[in-house]
Design a protein around this motif. Structure first.
Motif, PDB file in Angstrom:
ATOM      1  N   TYR A  35      62.392  77.324  88.615  1.00 11.27           N
ATOM      2  CA  TYR A  35      63.031  76.003  88.298  1.00 11.27           C
ATOM      3  C   TYR A  35      64.226  75.639  89.300  1.00 11.27           C
ATOM      4  O   TYR A  35      64.998  76.576  89.567  1.00 11.27           O
ATOM      5  CB  TYR A  35      63.452  76.160  86.890  1.00 11.27           C
ATOM      6  N   GLN A  37      67.996  73.490  88.729  1.00 11.11           N
ATOM      7  CA  GLN A  37      68.911  72.795  87.386  1.00 11.11           C
ATOM      8  C   GLN A  37      69.949  72.179  88.168  1.00 11.11           C
ATOM      9  O   GLN A  37      70.910  72.612  88.914  1.00 11.11           O
ATOM     10  CB  GLN A  37      69.436  73.607  86.551  1.00 11.11           C
ATOM     11  N   MET A  41      70.904  66.828  84.583  1.00  7.20           N
ATOM     12  CA  MET A  41      69.565  66.850  84.418  1.00  7.20           C
ATOM     13  C   MET A  41      68.789  68.266  83.976  1.00  7.20           C
ATOM     14  O   MET A  41      69.640  69.134  84.046  1.00  7.20           O
ATOM     15  CB  MET A  41      68.878  66.743  85.661  1.00  7.20           C
ATOM     16  N   GLY A  42      67.608  68.152  83.407  1.00  5.03           N
ATOM     17  CA  GLY A  42      67.101  69.243  82.903  1.00  5.03           C
ATOM     18  C   GLY A  42      66.639  70.112  83.880  1.00  5.03           C
ATOM     19  O   GLY A  42      66.556  69.858  85.136  1.00  5.03           O
ATOM     20  N   LEU A  43      66.125  71.343  83.551  1.00  6.35           N
ATOM     21  CA  LEU A  43      65.315  72.218  84.438  1.00  6.35           C
ATOM     22  C   LEU A  43      64.269  71.458  85.085  1.00  6.35           C
ATOM     23  O   LEU A  43      63.413  71.067  84.243  1.00  6.35           O
ATOM     24  CB  LEU A  43      65.097  73.682  83.656  1.00  6.35           C
TER      25      LEU A  43
END
Lengths: 114, 111
Positions: A35, A37, A41-43
């Motif tokens: 991921y 990050q 923002m989210g992952l």
């Protein structure tokens, strides 16, 4: 039992340089994930693997490549780094697929591309 | 296209009081929801989850509520403790290898 480890913890790259981020897990999990990050923002899922020798694209795969030659390791490569790839990268593993099992995350790699 | 939204970037509560963290989603195909907690310089750690067939799941001080008609879930922490101060991420899954995260809410619990 170290869980999920990531190498390196921090790296500075110049635009156009390449590098590989290493993720290792000692829980014998089949599934592994990368991921990124970004602030506000989210992952977001870059790539994932459902087993040794397999990889698949996630939500934001462009500019990255991955390999899973050994079950315990999942490598994320940047062939030609761009400033837009400045981010914190998290690796995760799980015994089963997303939506079925929780994930175990590594501590993250902070990457700065100048 | 943020399918999972946490509209409050931060929340501050007094020790011993209730903390309520909210999360909204847009994709009606999501059927599994999770909360993760993250301390600085560490990766997220799993906190609690809920399946779409339930509307509540409890684990000690932590309770997650799901309102499918409103596409809304919330995390309640009672009583809040200073050690709960962290960033909380809401996540939702609608498929075998699909997971979407919210941007996170930073919870501060004041002694």
């Amino acid at each position: 039992n170290a869980g999920v480890t990531q190498t390196p913890k921090f790296r500075v790259l110049k635009t156009g340089q390449s590098m590989t981020l290493l993720c290792a897990q000692d829980m014998n999990h089949e599934y592994m994930y990368w991921y990124r990050q970004d602030p506000g923002m989210g992952l977001r899922l870059i790539h994932y693997s459902v087993g040794e020798g397999t990889t698949a694209k996630g939500e934001v795969p462009d500019g990255y490549n991955v390999s899973r030659l050994k079950k315990q390791n999942f490598l994320l490569g940047l062939e030609s780094a761009a400033p837009s790839q400045t981010s914190v990268y998290f690796c995760a593993s799980s015994p089963a697929g997303l939506g079925q099992e929780t994930q175990y995350f590594g501590p993250g790699t902070r990457l700065l591309v100048l | 296209d943020q399918q999972v939204k946490q509209n409050s970037p931060s929340l501050s509560v007094q020790e011993g009081r209730i903390s309520i963290l909210n999360c909204d989603y847009t994709n009606s195909m999501f059927d599994y929801f999770l909360w993760y907690k993250k301390y600085p310089a560490e990766g997220p750690t799993f906190l609690i989850s809920i399946s779409s067939i339930k509307d509540k799941n409890e684990d000690g001080r932590f309770t997650v509520f799901l309102n499918k008609s409103a596409k809304h879930l919330s995390l309640h922490i009672v009583p809040s403790q200073p050690g709960d101060s962290a960033v909380y991420f809401c996540a939702a899954s609608g498929g075998y290898n699909d997971m979407r995260f919210g941007a996170g809410t930073r919870l501060t619990v004041k002694p």
